[in-house]
Design a protein around this motif. Structure first.
Motif, PDB file in Angstrom:
ATOM      1  N   GLN A   1     -31.192 -34.883 -14.081  1.00  0.00           N
ATOM      2  CA  GLN A   1     -31.121 -34.907 -12.618  1.00  0.00           C
ATOM      3  C   GLN A   1     -30.009 -35.841 -12.139  1.00  0.00           C
ATOM      4  OE1 GLN A   1     -35.127 -36.058 -11.603  1.00  0.00           O
ATOM      5  NE2 GLN A   1     -35.881 -33.937 -11.568  1.00  0.00           N
ATOM      6  N   LEU A   2     -29.933 -37.009 -12.767  1.00  0.00           N
ATOM      7  CA  LEU A   2     -28.893 -37.969 -12.388  1.00  0.00           C
ATOM      8  C   LEU A   2     -27.508 -37.436 -12.708  1.00  0.00           C
ATOM      9  CD1 LEU A   2     -30.523 -41.331 -13.528  1.00  0.00           C
ATOM     10  CD2 LEU A   2     -30.073 -40.609 -11.183  1.00  0.00           C
ATOM     11  N   GLN A   3     -27.376 -36.764 -13.850  1.00  0.00           N
ATOM     12  CA  GLN A   3     -26.086 -36.227 -14.233  1.00  0.00           C
ATOM     13  C   GLN A   3     -25.634 -35.152 -13.259  1.00  0.00           C
ATOM     14  OE1 GLN A   3     -24.152 -37.457 -16.913  1.00  0.00           O
ATOM     15  NE2 GLN A   3     -22.697 -36.329 -15.652  1.00  0.00           N
ATOM     16  N   LYS A   4     -26.582 -34.332 -12.783  1.00  0.00           N
ATOM     17  CA  LYS A   4     -26.255 -33.309 -11.788  1.00  0.00           C
ATOM     18  C   LYS A   4     -25.801 -33.954 -10.476  1.00  0.00           C
ATOM     19  CE  LYS A   4     -29.241 -29.587 -13.501  1.00  0.00           C
ATOM     20  NZ  LYS A   4     -30.418 -28.735 -13.196  1.00  0.00           N
ATOM     21  N   LYS A   5     -26.473 -35.038 -10.106  1.00  0.00           N
ATOM     22  CA  LYS A   5     -26.099 -35.739  -8.879  1.00  0.00           C
ATOM     23  C   LYS A   5     -24.707 -36.346  -9.009  1.00  0.00           C
ATOM     24  CE  LYS A   5     -30.769 -36.891  -7.315  1.00  0.00           C
ATOM     25  NZ  LYS A   5     -31.721 -37.991  -7.010  1.00  0.00           N
ATOM     26  N   ILE A   6     -24.418 -36.899 -10.174  1.00  0.00           N
ATOM     27  CA  ILE A   6     -23.095 -37.482 -10.410  1.00  0.00           C
ATOM     28  C   ILE A   6     -22.018 -36.400 -10.322  1.00  0.00           C
ATOM     29  CG2 ILE A   6     -21.609 -38.541 -12.159  1.00  0.00           C
ATOM     30  CD1 ILE A   6     -24.038 -40.120 -13.098  1.00  0.00           C
ATOM     31  N   ASP A   7     -22.279 -35.252 -10.949  1.00  0.00           N
ATOM     32  CA  ASP A   7     -21.312 -34.152 -10.916  1.00  0.00           C
ATOM     33  C   ASP A   7     -21.077 -33.667  -9.487  1.00  0.00           C
ATOM     34  OD1 ASP A   7     -21.152 -34.324 -13.655  1.00  0.00           O
ATOM     35  OD2 ASP A   7     -22.562 -32.684 -14.030  1.00  0.00           O
ATOM     36  N   PHE A   8     -22.175 -33.558  -8.724  1.00  0.00           N
ATOM     37  CA  PHE A   8     -22.066 -33.085  -7.341  1.00  0.00           C
ATOM     38  C   PHE A   8     -21.249 -34.058  -6.492  1.00  0.00           C
ATOM     39  CE2 PHE A   8     -23.638 -33.209  -2.951  1.00  0.00           C
ATOM     40  CZ  PHE A   8     -23.388 -31.905  -2.557  1.00  0.00           C
ATOM     41  N   GLN A   9     -21.563 -35.365  -6.592  1.00  0.00           N
ATOM     42  CA  GLN A   9     -20.851 -36.354  -5.785  1.00  0.00           C
ATOM     43  C   GLN A   9     -19.402 -36.527  -6.247  1.00  0.00           C
ATOM     44  OE1 GLN A   9     -21.755 -37.547  -3.039  1.00  0.00           O
ATOM     45  NE2 GLN A   9     -23.934 -36.995  -3.034  1.00  0.00           N
ATOM     46  N   THR A  10     -19.153 -36.332  -7.556  1.00  0.00           N
ATOM     47  CA  THR A  10     -17.771 -36.404  -8.051  1.00  0.00           C
ATOM     48  C   THR A  10     -16.937 -35.283  -7.456  1.00  0.00           C
ATOM     49  OG1 THR A  10     -18.487 -37.424 -10.128  1.00  0.00           O
ATOM     50  CG2 THR A  10     -16.316 -36.390 -10.103  1.00  0.00           C
ATOM     51  N   GLU A  11     -17.498 -34.093  -7.425  1.00  0.00           N
ATOM     52  CA  GLU A  11     -16.806 -32.958  -6.824  1.00  0.00           C
ATOM     53  C   GLU A  11     -16.606 -33.192  -5.321  1.00  0.00           C
ATOM     54  OE1 GLU A  11     -14.797 -29.595  -5.997  1.00  0.00           O
ATOM     55  OE2 GLU A  11     -15.210 -30.494  -7.970  1.00  0.00           O
ATOM     56  N   ASN A  12     -17.630 -33.780  -4.692  1.00  0.00           N
ATOM     57  CA  ASN A  12     -17.541 -34.104  -3.266  1.00  0.00           C
ATOM     58  C   ASN A  12     -16.420 -35.114  -3.013  1.00  0.00           C
ATOM     59  OD1 ASN A  12     -18.234 -34.185  -0.530  1.00  0.00           O
ATOM     60  ND2 ASN A  12     -19.725 -35.806  -0.825  1.00  0.00           N
ATOM     61  N   TRP A  13     -16.336 -36.142  -3.867  1.00  0.00           N
ATOM     62  CA  TRP A  13     -15.285 -37.157  -3.738  1.00  0.00           C
ATOM     63  C   TRP A  13     -13.899 -36.524  -3.936  1.00  0.00           C
ATOM     64  CZ3 TRP A  13     -11.355 -39.186  -6.677  1.00  0.00           C
ATOM     65  CH2 TRP A  13     -10.809 -40.392  -6.246  1.00  0.00           C
ATOM     66  N   ASN A  14     -13.766 -35.678  -4.961  1.00  0.00           N
ATOM     67  CA  ASN A  14     -12.485 -35.015  -5.225  1.00  0.00           C
ATOM     68  C   ASN A  14     -12.075 -34.113  -4.061  1.00  0.00           C
ATOM     69  OD1 ASN A  14     -12.049 -36.154  -7.765  1.00  0.00           O
ATOM     70  ND2 ASN A  14     -13.270 -34.599  -8.792  1.00  0.00           N
ATOM     71  N   LYS A  15     -13.052 -33.423  -3.491  1.00  0.00           N
ATOM     72  CA  LYS A  15     -12.769 -32.510  -2.377  1.00  0.00           C
ATOM     73  C   LYS A  15     -12.264 -33.280  -1.161  1.00  0.00           C
ATOM     74  CE  LYS A  15     -15.752 -29.278  -1.854  1.00  0.00           C
ATOM     75  NZ  LYS A  15     -17.015 -28.572  -1.503  1.00  0.00           N
TER      76      LYS A  15
END
Length: 315
Positions: free
Chosen positions: A252-266
């Motif tokens: 769950q944490l890894q999914k959240k990290i991936d989501f926020q990383t993509e959000n930051w990159n966007k």
């Protein structure tokens, strides 16, 4: 992560065995793993996680600078700071519907208030130029001033004079393009170069600024959202580092990290794309100086094509 005693952290920073940033991370780690010690066990887990993220971003960076070892041990100092900050945090959080709104609202509201104040002053400064009358023969009217600058002369110019005129026109247009950022000293330099009064250029800059407020607010909100995504990533990574057995929580944490990383990159790509620059359009500049947006683009393009050494002779 190596466990350190809280009271040892100031000495480690002072002896350069620990950087200030590493010290902040260690303080956050100790708070996160020992909530009862700091009176954080009485609040629910979600609120505690939100508070620690808030504390990491706004408080830990200044803790070491303000700490006086002659007054109390570092652990007691941290405890007192945590309790004081927690009261403020809960009071603010109670007035908001969700965490996301809490995290950005203070900065957005302050920024909007500042922009509103600027807008009011800009509207006052950039009020319509009064009609020309016999009682104000010496007053320069911007429209006429710009018309004189950009009207083609009746005499044929040499190649050098023609080039110099294009450079001066291009610099004037770039000054208006930079209306949101241009300083008073830069306005004076451009005014001297183009042989116009600073009041005329200041009036034009103010009019353009009044049209850029929404762009500035929009860019500020994108920057806040990007920064918030970064804090989420850091928080989730800290939780991940302390999760050793729960595989479900790990995923769950890894999914959240991936989501926020993509959000930051966007958000970063959005800021770097140029679409969110705080600058007037060529058409808006054209309305000020009495040219079409196409001619404004022409002068900007010609200036870019010129040798930089030649342009620097004028600035």
């Amino acid at each position: 992560m190596t466990d350190l005693k809280l009271d040892d952290i100031p000495d480690l920073v002072k002896s350069n065995k620990l950087t200030k940033q590493e010290a902040c991370v260690q303080i956050y780690h100790i708070l996160y793993t020992n909530p009862p010690r700091f009176g954080l066990h009485t609040i629910d887990e979600d609120l505690r996680s939100d508070f620690l993220l808030y504390f990491l971003q706004y408080k830990t960076n200044s803790l070491l600078d303000k700490y006086d070892p002659a007054i109390s041990p570092f652990g007691a100092y941290i405890y007192r700071t945590v309790q004081t900050s927690l009261l403020t945090f809960i009071k603010k959080a109670s007035d908001r519907n969700n965490y996301n709104k809490f995290f950005i609202q203070d900065s957005i509201c302050d920024y909007q208030a500042q922009m509103q104040e600027n807008e009011n002053s800009l509207i006052h400064v950039a009020s319509d130029v009064p009609e020309f009358s016999t009682s104000s023969k010496n007053e320069e009217i911007p429209t006429l001033v710009y018309k004189q600058i950009f009207t083609k002369g009746t005499h044929r110019l040499s190649l050098k004079d023609s080039r110099d005129r294009k450079i001066k026109r291009g610099i004037l247009i770039l000054a208006l393009k930079s209306a949101w950022y241009i300083s008073d000293s830069q306005i004076n330099k451009v005014s001297t170069l183009c042989n116009i009064s600073p009041e005329v250029l200041t009036d034009s800059v103010c009019k353009l600024k009044s049209k850029l407020i929404n762009k500035a607010l929009n860019r500020q909100q994108i920057e806040n959202n990007r920064n918030r995504a970064y804090c989420f990533i850091h928080n989730y990574r800290m939780q991940l580092a302390n999760n050793e057995t729960d595989n479900i929580k790990f995923e769950q944490l890894q999914k959240k990290i991936d989501f926020q990383t993509e959000n930051w990159n966007k958000k970063t790509r959005k800021l770097n794309s140029g679409r969110n620059k705080i600058a007037p359009t060529n058409s808006e500049i054209g309305e000020i100086i009495g040219l079409s947006g196409r001619f404004v683009s022409f002068y900007i393009r010609k200036l870019r094509e010129m040798d930089m050494t030649t342009i620097q002779q004028f600035v």
